[in-house]
Design an enzyme around this catalytic site. Structure first.
Site, PDB file in Angstrom:
ATOM      1  N   HIS A 202      18.256  10.444  -3.062  1.00  0.00           N
ATOM      2  CA  HIS A 202      18.575   9.900  -1.739  1.00  0.00           C
ATOM      3  C   HIS A 202      17.344   9.686  -0.853  1.00  0.00           C
ATOM      4  CE1 HIS A 202      22.518  10.686  -3.149  1.00  0.00           C
ATOM      5  NE2 HIS A 202      22.605  11.943  -2.784  1.00  0.00           N
TER       6      HIS A 202
ATOM      7  N   ASP B 194      23.649   5.384  -6.123  1.00  0.00           N
ATOM      8  CA  ASP B 194      23.118   6.348  -5.165  1.00  0.00           C
ATOM      9  C   ASP B 194      23.878   6.051  -3.887  1.00  0.00           C
ATOM     10  OD1 ASP B 194      21.668   7.464  -2.964  1.00  0.00           O
ATOM     11  OD2 ASP B 194      20.020   7.825  -4.354  1.00  0.00           O
ATOM     12  N   HIS B 195      24.827   6.901  -3.544  1.00  0.00           N
ATOM     13  CA  HIS B 195      25.754   6.510  -2.475  1.00  0.00           C
ATOM     14  C   HIS B 195      25.065   6.329  -1.120  1.00  0.00           C
ATOM     15  CE1 HIS B 195      25.889  10.813  -1.529  1.00  0.00           C
ATOM     16  NE2 HIS B 195      26.421  10.493  -0.368  1.00  0.00           N
TER      17      HIS B 195
HETATM   18  C1  BG6 Z   1      25.033  14.535  -2.962  1.00  0.00           C
HETATM   19  C2  BG6 Z   1      24.440  15.894  -3.218  1.00  0.00           C
HETATM   20  O1  BG6 Z   1      24.419  13.579  -3.784  1.00  0.00           O
HETATM   21  O2  BG6 Z   1      24.840  14.179  -1.600  1.00  0.00           O
HETATM   22  C3  BG6 Z   1      25.073  16.920  -2.294  1.00  0.00           C
HETATM   23  O3  BG6 Z   1      24.664  16.270  -4.566  1.00  0.00           O
HETATM   24  C4  BG6 Z   1      24.957  16.478  -0.867  1.00  0.00           C
HETATM   25  O4  BG6 Z   1      24.458  18.189  -2.461  1.00  0.00           O
HETATM   26  C5  BG6 Z   1      25.479  15.049  -0.682  1.00  0.00           C
HETATM   27  O5  BG6 Z   1      25.714  17.364  -0.060  1.00  0.00           O
HETATM   28  C6  BG6 Z   1      25.224  14.542   0.730  1.00  0.00           C
HETATM   29  O6  BG6 Z   1      25.904  13.332   0.924  1.00  0.00           O
HETATM   30  P1  BG6 Z   1      26.386  12.889   2.388  1.00  0.00           P
HETATM   31  O7  BG6 Z   1      26.918  11.512   2.183  1.00  0.00           O
HETATM   32  O8  BG6 Z   1      27.425  13.882   2.800  1.00  0.00           O
HETATM   33  O9  BG6 Z   1      25.180  12.944   3.259  1.00  0.00           O
END
Ligand code: BG6
Length: 493
Positions: free
Chosen positions: A244, A181-182
């Site tokens: 997230h 989960d980045h």
């Molecule tokens: C991803 C979603 O996991 O996270 C996307 O699938 C979303 O829809 C993205 O835009 C948001 O990531 P960040 O790091 O740009 O906030």
């Protein structure tokens, strides 16, 4: 620590994630001296590339997407020798046989059986095929040194997530599986635990005696862009809340583990998710608001409505915005509302956690009480990266008048070029540290939390879907959700 020689195999090596995130991350780790002494990245793809052409393509992508493009030509020339391209067909056994040859060649040149990382940056319907291939050809049979990395979506709902976890368990040990989960790799998200548990002054206040409510916002300015087809089958609840936002919730609300060690930290997170109160079907409209963006204006530019986006069904009822309220049924949080919202095509990109402390109306402070605002702690996750504590001070002068002030910690001032989420996460996998990755039970709990809502929104007729103009902060109904309890969305932008 010295990391063992490692073969890194990227399934989906010519895909979008590899291009924007993975190669730039490996390269930055390399420049920072954090890659293993010996490593080889084998990118698998269906297209045919000559090796040098593939390396040039990686170079172009690093120039386009890396946080750091200011490196020496020698650094690139050294790094590119670590890249191999392998034209593979993941449906064909022959490819696994050949892949085995490639990693064994690495082992032979290193003189040891290296560790192996398999990054599965591929569509979910290929996971079965690839993991069976890896198993049948004995590619990942060292259960301590061979690791498999997955990206969301981990299933489509609870039962498919359980199926997927079962399928993986047939082939790999849970300790070999790294579910990314980045958000957990983001500097500001990791700092939530450091802030809570590395200080003595916040933790004593971190409970329902002192905290009135908590807000978690992840607002995006981008729409669905070119991902309409995927997104229309997903929606904000699945795409953002299930992973997230619930992971941020864990960081904010979990109890301290006895030891800051991977399994114990993940136990505490799973425990927290278990104590999130499940919302009953008949209460869904009381606790949630869903909406879809209509045409509007963002930064002076006209923006299409969601239903007009490419790949989206013109009659779609997929939500691009969710606001909801959760309660956590444990001693620490009983009675404290946790508000969450996320959406696309909103006015600004802005992610933050706000801890809203109780007001002091019961004290006998001589100032006009109406002038006293309650304390707030704002943790700005992105694009602002800071922590702000608001408090009241005396207005300088002869009278006892109050005014709000703020203490601010700003990340950019201390680390203007800090590592990207993927650098942190990939280094952890290389190192065998699974703290920031999701265990199967966490994933299943998180699906369980949204299951009834998801089902009702898809198949039921109880919940209206509202609209909001692109470029707004979402539908009015999301404000109403908080107003009922005397709250409002607090935002520092
Ligand atoms: C991803 C979603 O996991 O996270 C996307 O699938 C979303 O829809 C993205 O835009 C948001 O990531 P960040 O790091 O740009 O906030």
């Amino acid at each position: 620590t010295l990391i063992k020689p490692t073969s890194i195999v990227v399934f989906g090596g010519t895909g979008d994630l590899a291009k924007r995130k993975l190669f730039p991350a490996f390269f930055n780790l390399y420049i920072d001296g954090r890659m293993p002494q010996q490593f080889q990245i084998i990118a698998l793809g269906r297209q045919k590339y000559e090796l040098e052409a593939f390396r040039d393509y990686v170079h172009d992508n690093i120039m386009a997407f890396s946080r750091n493009t200011n490196f020496l030509p020698e650094q690139w020339n050294d790094f590119k020798e670590h890249i191999t391209f392998f034209n593979a067909n993941i449906n064909d056994d022959q490819s696994y046989q050949e892949l085995r040859g490639l990693v064994e060649q690495n082992d032979a040149s290193w003189g040891v059986r290296g560790n192996r990382l398999f990054y599965l940056s591929i569509a979910p319907n290929f996971i079965d095929k690839v993991s069976t291939g890896l198993k049948n050809f004995g590619l990942a049979d060292n259960t301590t040194g061979d690791r498999i990395i997955f990206e969301k979506p981990f299933g489509y709902d609870k039962s498919s997530a359980i199926e997927l976890n079962k399928l993986l368990a047939r082939t790999f040990h849970e300790e070999q599986i790294y579910r990314i989960d980045h958000y957990l790799g983001k500097e500001t998200v990791q700092n939530i635990l450091a802030f809570r548990f590395g200080n003595s002054i916040f933790e004593p206040l971190w409970n329902n005696r002192h905290i009135d409510s908590v807000q978690i916002t992840v607002a995006e300015q981008v729409g669905v862009e070119n991902r309409g087809e995927y997104y229309d089958h997903s929606g904000a609840l699945r795409d953002m809340i299930q992973n997230h936002l619930l992971q941020i919730l864990c960081m904010v609300a979990m109890d301290a583990p006895n030891e800051f060690e991977s399994e114990q930290i993940r136990d505490k997170k799973a425990e927290l998710l278990k104590s999130v109160r499940r919302i009953k079907r008949e209460d869904i409209n009381h606790y949630t608001v869903r909406a879809q963006y209509a045409a509007g204006t963002i930064n002076g530019q006209a923006k299409k409505g969601y239903k007009e986006e490419p790949g989206v069904n013109p009659n779609s009822t997929t939500e691009t915005f969710v606001a909801m309220k959760f309660y956590i049924d444990n001693a620490r949080w009983q009675g404290v509302p946790f508000y969450m919202r996320t959406g696309k095509s909103l006015r600004q990109k802005h992610s933050a956690v706000v801890i809203n402390f109780k007001d002091i109306t019961k004290t006998k402070f001589p100032a006009n009480r109406g002038d006293i605002e309650n304390n707030q702690l704002t943790i700005n996750i992105q694009p602002e990266m800071d922590i702000r504590l608001s408090f009241m001070t005396k207005q300088p002068g002869l009278d006892m008048e109050m005014k709000p002030a703020e203490m601010v910690f700003d990340y950019f001032q201390c680390a203007p070029n800090s590592p990207e989420a993927y650098e942190t996460l990939l280094l952890d996998v290389l190192d065998g540290d699974s703290t920031l990755f999701m265990r199967s039970d966490q994933v299943e709990e998180a699906w369980d939390i949204i299951e009834t809502i998801q089902d009702e929104w898809e198949h039921g007729d109880l919940s209206p879907i509202y609209t909001y103009p692109a470029g707004s902060w979402g539908p009015e109904e999301a404000d109403e959700l908080l107003k009922r309890q005397g709250h409002r969305w607090l935002s520092s932008v």
